[in-house]
Scaffold this motif. Structure first.
Motif, PDB file in Angstrom:
ATOM      1  N   PHE A 130       0.825  -1.215   0.000  1.00 40.67           N
ATOM      2  CA  PHE A 130       0.000   0.000   0.000  1.00 40.67           C
ATOM      3  C   PHE A 130       0.862   1.270   0.000  1.00 40.67           C
ATOM      4  CE2 PHE A 130      -3.862  -1.979   2.483  1.00 40.67           C
ATOM      5  CZ  PHE A 130      -4.116  -2.810   1.408  1.00 40.67           C
ATOM      6  N   THR A 131       1.853   1.315   0.935  1.00 43.14           N
ATOM      7  CA  THR A 131       2.563   2.576   1.179  1.00 43.14           C
ATOM      8  C   THR A 131       3.467   2.980   0.018  1.00 43.14           C
ATOM      9  OG1 THR A 131       2.553   2.093   3.522  1.00 43.14           O
ATOM     10  CG2 THR A 131       4.138   3.734   2.804  1.00 43.14           C
ATOM     11  N   GLU A 132       3.499   4.290  -0.238  1.00 46.94           N
ATOM     12  CA  GLU A 132       4.387   4.863  -1.256  1.00 46.94           C
ATOM     13  C   GLU A 132       5.130   6.042  -0.633  1.00 46.94           C
ATOM     14  OE1 GLU A 132       2.163   5.923  -4.747  1.00 46.94           O
ATOM     15  OE2 GLU A 132       1.279   3.924  -4.918  1.00 46.94           O
ATOM     16  N   GLY A 136       1.468   7.478   2.801  1.00 44.52           N
ATOM     17  CA  GLY A 136       1.561   6.627   3.992  1.00 44.52           C
ATOM     18  C   GLY A 136       0.294   6.857   4.788  1.00 44.52           C
ATOM     19  N   SER A 137       0.356   7.838   5.705  1.00 43.67           N
ATOM     20  CA  SER A 137      -0.860   8.204   6.437  1.00 43.67           C
ATOM     21  C   SER A 137      -1.930   8.678   5.453  1.00 43.67           C
ATOM     22  CB  SER A 137      -0.557   9.339   7.413  1.00 43.67           C
ATOM     23  OG  SER A 137       0.525   8.992   8.234  1.00 43.67           O
ATOM     24  N   ASP A 138      -1.483   9.398   4.427  1.00 43.57           N
ATOM     25  CA  ASP A 138      -2.435   9.889   3.420  1.00 43.57           C
ATOM     26  C   ASP A 138      -2.572   8.830   2.320  1.00 43.57           C
ATOM     27  OD1 ASP A 138      -4.032  11.380   1.804  1.00 43.57           O
ATOM     28  OD2 ASP A 138      -2.488  12.811   1.189  1.00 43.57           O
ATOM     29  N   GLY A 372       0.061   1.846  10.243  1.00 37.98           N
ATOM     30  CA  GLY A 372      -0.484   3.164  10.614  1.00 37.98           C
ATOM     31  C   GLY A 372       0.177   3.669  11.882  1.00 37.98           C
ATOM     32  N   SER A 373       0.568   4.931  11.867  1.00 34.45           N
ATOM     33  CA  SER A 373       1.278   5.496  13.024  1.00 34.45           C
ATOM     34  C   SER A 373       0.311   5.666  14.198  1.00 34.45           C
ATOM     35  CB  SER A 373       1.878   6.846  12.639  1.00 34.45           C
ATOM     36  OG  SER A 373       0.830   7.772  12.447  1.00 34.45           O
ATOM     37  N   PRO A 374       0.839   5.817  15.421  1.00 36.67           N
ATOM     38  CA  PRO A 374      -0.036   6.025  16.575  1.00 36.67           C
ATOM     39  C   PRO A 374      -0.966   7.235  16.402  1.00 36.67           C
ATOM     40  CG  PRO A 374       2.175   5.516  17.308  1.00 36.67           C
ATOM     41  CD  PRO A 374       2.249   5.651  15.817  1.00 36.67           C
ATOM     42  N   GLU A 375      -0.447   8.303  15.742  1.00 34.36           N
ATOM     43  CA  GLU A 375      -1.291   9.498  15.558  1.00 34.36           C
ATOM     44  C   GLU A 375      -2.518   9.144  14.697  1.00 34.36           C
ATOM     45  OE1 GLU A 375       2.061   9.551  15.027  1.00 34.36           O
ATOM     46  OE2 GLU A 375       2.486  10.548  16.934  1.00 34.36           O
ATOM     47  N   ILE A 376      -2.257   8.379  13.634  1.00 34.30           N
ATOM     48  CA  ILE A 376      -3.366   8.028  12.733  1.00 34.30           C
ATOM     49  C   ILE A 376      -4.362   7.110  13.451  1.00 34.30           C
ATOM     50  CG2 ILE A 376      -3.916   6.737  10.599  1.00 34.30           C
ATOM     51  CD1 ILE A 376      -2.800   9.713  10.292  1.00 34.30           C
TER      52      ILE A 376
HETATM   53  C1  LIG Z   1       8.293  -1.692  10.249  1.00 29.86           C
HETATM   54  C2  LIG Z   1       7.332  -1.187   9.225  1.00 29.86           C
HETATM   55  C3  LIG Z   1       6.555  -2.080   8.493  1.00 29.86           C
HETATM   56  C4  LIG Z   1       5.684  -1.616   7.502  1.00 29.86           C
HETATM   57  N1  LIG Z   1       4.997  -2.527   6.733  1.00 29.86           N
HETATM   58  C5  LIG Z   1       4.226  -2.099   5.707  1.00 29.86           C
HETATM   59  C6  LIG Z   1       3.579  -3.030   4.820  1.00 29.86           C
HETATM   60  O1  LIG Z   1       3.725  -4.243   4.963  1.00 29.86           O
HETATM   61  N2  LIG Z   1       2.808  -2.560   3.828  1.00 29.86           N
HETATM   62  C7  LIG Z   1       2.620  -1.205   3.628  1.00 29.86           C
HETATM   63  O2  LIG Z   1       1.914  -0.854   2.695  1.00 29.86           O
HETATM   64  N3  LIG Z   1       3.226  -0.293   4.438  1.00 29.86           N
HETATM   65  C8  LIG Z   1       4.031  -0.709   5.463  1.00 29.86           C
HETATM   66  N4  LIG Z   1       4.664   0.201   6.279  1.00 29.86           N
HETATM   67  C9  LIG Z   1       4.484   1.619   6.047  1.00 29.86           C
HETATM   68  C10 LIG Z   1       3.571   2.268   7.074  1.00 29.86           C
HETATM   69  O3  LIG Z   1       2.227   1.892   6.842  1.00 29.86           O
HETATM   70  C11 LIG Z   1       3.769   3.796   6.947  1.00 29.86           C
HETATM   71  O4  LIG Z   1       5.093   4.067   7.389  1.00 29.86           O
HETATM   72  C12 LIG Z   1       2.780   4.561   7.790  1.00 29.86           C
HETATM   73  O5  LIG Z   1       1.482   4.455   7.245  1.00 29.86           O
HETATM   74  C13 LIG Z   1       3.151   6.075   7.892  1.00 29.86           C
HETATM   75  O6  LIG Z   1       3.369   6.609   6.637  1.00 29.86           O
HETATM   76  P1  LIG Z   1       4.696   7.442   6.322  1.00 29.86           P
HETATM   77  O7  LIG Z   1       5.859   6.613   6.748  1.00 29.86           O
HETATM   78  O8  LIG Z   1       4.626   7.875   4.902  1.00 29.86           O
HETATM   79  O9  LIG Z   1       4.633   8.692   7.280  1.00 29.86           O
HETATM   80  P2  LIG Z   1       3.815  10.030   7.046  1.00 29.86           P
HETATM   81  O10 LIG Z   1       2.442   9.685   6.577  1.00 29.86           O
HETATM   82  O11 LIG Z   1       4.634  10.927   6.182  1.00 29.86           O
HETATM   83  O12 LIG Z   1       3.733  10.595   8.499  1.00 29.86           O
HETATM   84  C14 LIG Z   1       4.859  11.227   9.131  1.00 29.86           C
HETATM   85  C15 LIG Z   1       4.443  11.610  10.525  1.00 29.86           C
HETATM   86  O13 LIG Z   1       3.347  12.556  10.486  1.00 29.86           O
HETATM   87  C16 LIG Z   1       2.254  12.081  11.251  1.00 29.86           C
HETATM   88  N5  LIG Z   1       0.972  12.415  10.592  1.00 29.86           N
HETATM   89  C17 LIG Z   1       0.681  12.278   9.276  1.00 29.86           C
HETATM   90  N6  LIG Z   1      -0.594  12.676   9.025  1.00 29.86           N
HETATM   91  C18 LIG Z   1      -1.112  13.057  10.213  1.00 29.86           C
HETATM   92  C19 LIG Z   1      -2.390  13.552  10.630  1.00 29.86           C
HETATM   93  N7  LIG Z   1      -3.394  13.726   9.756  1.00 29.86           N
HETATM   94  N8  LIG Z   1      -2.578  13.825  11.934  1.00 29.86           N
HETATM   95  C20 LIG Z   1      -1.563  13.655  12.836  1.00 29.86           C
HETATM   96  N9  LIG Z   1      -0.338  13.200  12.508  1.00 29.86           N
HETATM   97  C21 LIG Z   1      -0.111  12.904  11.215  1.00 29.86           C
HETATM   98  C22 LIG Z   1       2.418  10.563  11.307  1.00 29.86           C
HETATM   99  O14 LIG Z   1       1.816  10.025  12.458  1.00 29.86           O
HETATM  100  C23 LIG Z   1       3.934  10.405  11.321  1.00 29.86           C
HETATM  101  O15 LIG Z   1       4.410  10.477  12.643  1.00 29.86           O
HETATM  102  C24 LIG Z   1       5.547  -0.229   7.270  1.00 29.86           C
HETATM  103  C25 LIG Z   1       6.291   0.680   8.043  1.00 29.86           C
HETATM  104  C26 LIG Z   1       7.189   0.223   8.987  1.00 29.86           C
HETATM  105  C27 LIG Z   1       7.994   1.214   9.780  1.00 29.86           C
END
Ligand SMILES: Cc1cc2nc3c(=O)[nH]c(=O)nc-3n(C[C@H](O)[C@H](O)[C@H](O)COP(=O)(O)OP(=O)(O)OC[C@H]3O[C@@H](n4cnc5c(N)ncnc54)[C@H](O)[C@@H]3O)c2cc1C
Length: 406
Positions: A130-132, A136-138, A372-376
């Protein structure tokens, strides 16, 4: 209120316990090896899975028609819970815990027939792709394109941070299939063969100790029948997948870890006294025990909720897995206070304390974005769980304006 298990559930857990004790090597350390995904480790769990299939355990909560035992999510969690105590896992865990439940919930009959039974038997593996870099969160901002071309869709783009170790049989891939507003209505999910021409992988190690993958799709042709669910409804399917991913139940693994650290605190000496007599260590141990018990209760609450999914609908709260992340952070911080500079040493160092676990917990607490991060997760609890209102539109406009002005 009294919590407890039926006689049947207790029997199932006892059988699972015996199975794990017999099958898992005595020197296996789940706190270290369990998080790593080398080919050798994956092969061991694949075989473990095959043996479990003979009993029906990996998919005990699935309908019999698709390779399950027709039991409830509680029995499924009872098995998972015993396994987590021993640090065990089924071979095709991602396919089994994320992909198959979503296909069972939202796929067509043909898709269920095609993918669910082999996943149940542990014959095929899948990554959740899923993630690009900019999604990620978006999640709705996915840019990996899928364009129709005759009997196929042609995929171009990139995924990142994808879990699962070595190359999978399938990539459960979220793609952009339409330019629409709102953008989440233009996404679709495809099952892409892991070795399709044009797919390539690049390893991405994380601070948390896991080996993630970057995956590139370069003119990858995928048959149209590999579209999962409906065209342009992929975002909803992805949210269903997250529901399953975030609704992990059980949680006996932490009890084992608590037992181990108590054992260590009795043996280790600090100023000629057992470590557990030190006030800071006692504070840490008591807090860890409370955290572990809360995790256990959240885990079973989630399993119960999932067992009632037909009646109650999807689980919105994500509270158990959110708590699991937060508690890692608290424990990491407490270990750092007790073990001080030793927290920086790796397991292999002869000076490392408690088999390097303080350092590993410290590293792991910085890699809690998976699923999904704790914030999400908090946003999901506030919005979908508690029904709290979203930020008013006018504030969003003001925030965006301020950001534009720098
Ligand atoms: C160990 C590990 C395993 C993973 N496995 C997978 C997998 O198998 N498949 C897959 O698709 N993905 C995977 N991921 C990716 C993971 O889903 C994303 O890292 C996650 O969704 C966050 O996206 P991002 O890293 O782009 O951070 P961002 O979305 O850029 O976020 C950066 C920071 O901003 C905060 N933030 C963003 N938006 C908001 C908001 N609206 N309100 C408050 N805070 C916000 C976030 O909480 C984060 O702390 C994995 C990640 C890790 C670290």
């Amino acid at each position: 209120m009294e919590f407890g298990f039926s006689e049947g559930q207790k029997k199932l857990m006892a059988e699972m316990r015996e199975f794990c004790m017999n099958e898992i090597p005595e020197d296996y350390d789940p706190e270290y090896s369990g998080r790593f995904q080398e080919a050798e480790t994956l092969e061991f769990w694949k075989q473990f899975h095959q043996k479990g299939v003979e009993k029906g355990w990996p998919t005990a909560g699935w309908p019999k028609k698709y390779g399950g035992m027709g039991l409830s999510a509680i029995e499924q969690a009872a098995i998972a819970s015993e396994m987590s105590y021993w640090g065990a896992r089924w071979g095709g865990i991602m396919a089994m815990s994320l992909v198959a439940p979503t296909i069972l919930a939202a796929g067509t009959d043909e898709q269920r027939e095609k993918w669910v039974p082999p996943i149940a038997r542990g014959e095929i593996t899948a990554f959740e792709a899923f993630t690009e870099p900019d999604a990620g969160s978006d999640e709705a901002n996915v840019q990996l394109r899928a364009v129709p071309d005759g009997d196929e869709y042609v995929l171009n783009g990139q995924k990142t941070f994808i879990s699962g170790g070595v190359k999978p049989d399938w990539l459960y891939t979220l793609c952009k299939t339409a330019d629409v507003t709102p953008k989440h209505r233009g996404l679709s999910i495809f099952m892409v063969p892991g070795d399709a021409p044009g797919v390539s992988y690049r390893p991405l190690p994380t601070m948390g100790g896991s080996q993630q993958n970057e995956i590139f799709y370069d003119n990858v042709g995928v048959p149209k029948e590999n579209l999962v669910g409906e065209l342009n409804r992929g975002f909803y399917l992805a949210m269903t997948t997250f529901e399953f991913e975030r609704a992990a139940g059980g949680g006996l693994g932490a009890r084992r870890s608590m037992e181990k650290i108590m054992e260590y605190a009795r043996q280790e000496k600090l100023n000629d006294k057992p470590l557990y007599k030190d006030p800071k260590a006692r504070d840490m141990l008591a807090r860890m025990a409370v955290h572990q018990h809360l995790g256990f209760l959240f885990g079973w609450y989630t399993a119960w909720h999932r067992s009632q999914r037909e009646k109650l609908g999807p689980q919105h709260y994500n509270s158990g897995t959110l708590w699991a992340r937060l508690w890692q952070e608290f424990d990491g911080e407490h270990m750092r206070r007790v073990f001080g500079m030793y927290t920086q040493l790796k397991q292999k160092s002869k000076y490392a304390k408690y088999h390097g676990r303080p350092g590993r917990t410290w590293e792991y607490m910085h890699a809690h974005h998976a699923a999904g991060s704790p914030e999400i997760r908090r946003v999901v609890i506030a919005d979908r769980g508690l029904g709290l209102p979203r930020i008013p539109r006018q504030f969003n406009v003001q925030i965006n304006e301020a950001l534009r002005q720098g």
